[in-house]
Motif scaffolding. Structure first.
Motif, PDB file in Angstrom:
ATOM      1  N   TYR B  36       0.845  -1.179   0.000  1.00  0.00           N
ATOM      2  CA  TYR B  36       0.000   0.000   0.000  1.00  0.00           C
ATOM      3  C   TYR B  36       0.892   1.245   0.000  1.00  0.00           C
ATOM      4  CZ  TYR B  36      -4.271  -2.587   1.235  1.00  0.00           C
ATOM      5  OH  TYR B  36      -5.356  -3.419   1.226  1.00  0.00           O
ATOM      6  N   GLN B  38       0.745   5.445   1.038  1.00  0.00           N
ATOM      7  CA  GLN B  38      -0.028   6.428   1.785  1.00  0.00           C
ATOM      8  C   GLN B  38       0.620   7.798   1.720  1.00  0.00           C
ATOM      9  OE1 GLN B  38      -0.522   5.834   6.056  1.00  0.00           O
ATOM     10  NE2 GLN B  38      -2.488   6.904   6.040  1.00  0.00           N
ATOM     11  N   SER B  41      -2.141  12.609   5.436  1.00  0.00           N
ATOM     12  CA  SER B  41      -3.556  12.916   5.666  1.00  0.00           C
ATOM     13  C   SER B  41      -4.485  12.246   4.660  1.00  0.00           C
ATOM     14  CB  SER B  41      -3.795  14.438   5.654  1.00  0.00           C
ATOM     15  OG  SER B  41      -3.095  15.037   6.715  1.00  0.00           O
ATOM     16  N   GLN B  42      -4.067  11.116   4.143  1.00  0.00           N
ATOM     17  CA  GLN B  42      -4.937  10.304   3.296  1.00  0.00           C
ATOM     18  C   GLN B  42      -4.862   8.866   3.775  1.00  0.00           C
ATOM     19  OE1 GLN B  42      -4.615  10.635  -0.952  1.00  0.00           O
ATOM     20  NE2 GLN B  42      -4.046  12.797  -0.875  1.00  0.00           N
ATOM     21  N   PRO B  44      -4.416   4.731   3.201  1.00  0.00           N
ATOM     22  CA  PRO B  44      -3.549   3.917   2.341  1.00  0.00           C
ATOM     23  C   PRO B  44      -4.265   3.536   1.050  1.00  0.00           C
ATOM     24  CG  PRO B  44      -3.491   3.130   4.613  1.00  0.00           C
ATOM     25  CD  PRO B  44      -4.597   4.137   4.529  1.00  0.00           C
ATOM     26  N   TYR B  87       3.797   0.601   2.605  1.00  0.00           N
ATOM     27  CA  TYR B  87       3.610  -0.479   3.572  1.00  0.00           C
ATOM     28  C   TYR B  87       3.577  -1.829   2.862  1.00  0.00           C
ATOM     29  CZ  TYR B  87       1.945   3.163   6.800  1.00  0.00           C
ATOM     30  OH  TYR B  87       1.833   4.272   7.599  1.00  0.00           O
ATOM     31  N   PHE B 105      -0.568  -3.463   9.782  1.00  0.00           N
ATOM     32  CA  PHE B 105       0.412  -2.540   9.229  1.00  0.00           C
ATOM     33  C   PHE B 105       1.604  -2.423  10.170  1.00  0.00           C
ATOM     34  CE2 PHE B 105      -1.721  -0.438   5.665  1.00  0.00           C
ATOM     35  CZ  PHE B 105      -3.040  -0.756   5.889  1.00  0.00           C
ATOM     36  N   GLY B 106       2.795  -2.364   9.574  1.00  0.00           N
ATOM     37  CA  GLY B 106       3.970  -1.978  10.326  1.00  0.00           C
ATOM     38  C   GLY B 106       4.132  -0.470  10.242  1.00  0.00           C
ATOM     39  N   SER B 107       5.339  -0.011  10.409  1.00  0.00           N
ATOM     40  CA  SER B 107       5.598   1.428  10.356  1.00  0.00           C
ATOM     41  C   SER B 107       5.864   1.928   8.947  1.00  0.00           C
ATOM     42  CB  SER B 107       6.775   1.794  11.250  1.00  0.00           C
ATOM     43  OG  SER B 107       6.474   1.487  12.595  1.00  0.00           O
ATOM     44  N   ARG B 110       9.348   5.254   4.545  1.00  0.00           N
ATOM     45  CA  ARG B 110       9.125   6.626   4.071  1.00  0.00           C
ATOM     46  C   ARG B 110      10.068   6.904   2.915  1.00  0.00           C
ATOM     47  NH1 ARG B 110       5.980   9.394   7.410  1.00  0.00           N
ATOM     48  NH2 ARG B 110       5.492   8.361   9.385  1.00  0.00           N
TER      49      ARG B 110
END
Lengths: 114, 115
Positions: B36, B38, B41-42, B44, B87, B105-107, B110
């Motif tokens: 996924y 992300q 502010s949205q 995934p 993710y 989900f993990g972290s 980024r």
């Protein structure tokens, strides 16, 4: 074809208050799941609703409750708000028959508890 | 559900290919691997899913070795708009059963794409 709709988009509440968040699933979806996402972390599963019943629940206290209506829309209620409840709350819908893959997420409700 | 491990962050430049690897050592026979994306502010957004070998769509490719203990998401020629959190999840295919599954989900990773 509308996707998942969540309301409101932003909300500010005071500690101790109660809040209700709303979700309309994607057309054709009958299962709704709620997730909490704290800043900088991945979404955490709260619970899932199917056929108007809570089917699964994550590691969240009873202050978190929900409801699913006959039209498949859903509400998330949080009582006795704590500062730590500040997060992005995501609703995701899916089809129970898995004919079409998986989850569609809404854009979330940003809850700030002061 | 299998736990996944992926890098916390990655940097890239516009036009480069980005490969994000995820390890899932305890993946079960009926687990699929799903990625996924992300944006801030949205929610995934589903990118790609696979079971074994290679899957490609208009957005990305997913490479899964024979032992399925890891997978690699490949983003060809990234642009600034690919800056997001990615993710990796394992998702049991319950097939004919009710889909009473939950996503873990993990972290995430980024990804920062620089000009």
């Amino acid at each position: 074809d509308a996707g998942v709709t969540q309301s409101p988009t932003h909300l500010i509440k005071t500690r101790g208050q109660q809040v209700t968040l709303r979700c309309s699933p994607k057309s054709g979806h009958d299962t709704v799941s709620w997730y909490q996402q704290a800043l900088g972390q991945g979404p955490q599963f709260i619970f899932q609703y199917y056929e108007e019943e809570e089917r699964q629940r994550g590691n969240f206290p009873d202050r978190f409750s929900g409801h699913q209506f006959p039209n498949y829309s859903s509400e998330l209620n949080v009582n006795a708000l704590l500062l730590g409840d500040s997060a992005l709350y995501l609703c995701a819908s899916s089809r129970s028959d898995r004919e079409q893959y998986g989850y569609t997420f809404g854009s979330g409700t940003r809850l700030t508890v002061v | 559900l299998a736990k996944t491990t992926q890098p916390i962050s990655m940097d890239s430049y516009e036009g480069q290919e980005v490969n994000i690897t995820c390890s899932h050592n305890n993946i079960a026979t009926n687990d699929y691997i799903t990625w996924y994306q992300q944006f801030p502010s949205q929610g995934p957004r589903f990118i790609i899913q696979g079971y074994k070998t290679k899957v490609t769509n208009e957005v990305a490719s997913l490479f899964i070795p024979a032992d399925r203990k890891s997978s690699t998401l490949s983003l060809p020629r990234v642009s600034l708009s690919d800056t997001a959190v990615y993710y990796c999840l394992v998702d049991p295919d319950l097939g004919w059963m009710d889909s009473s599954y939950k996503l873990i989900f993990g972290s995430g990773t980024r990804l920062l794409v620089r000009p």
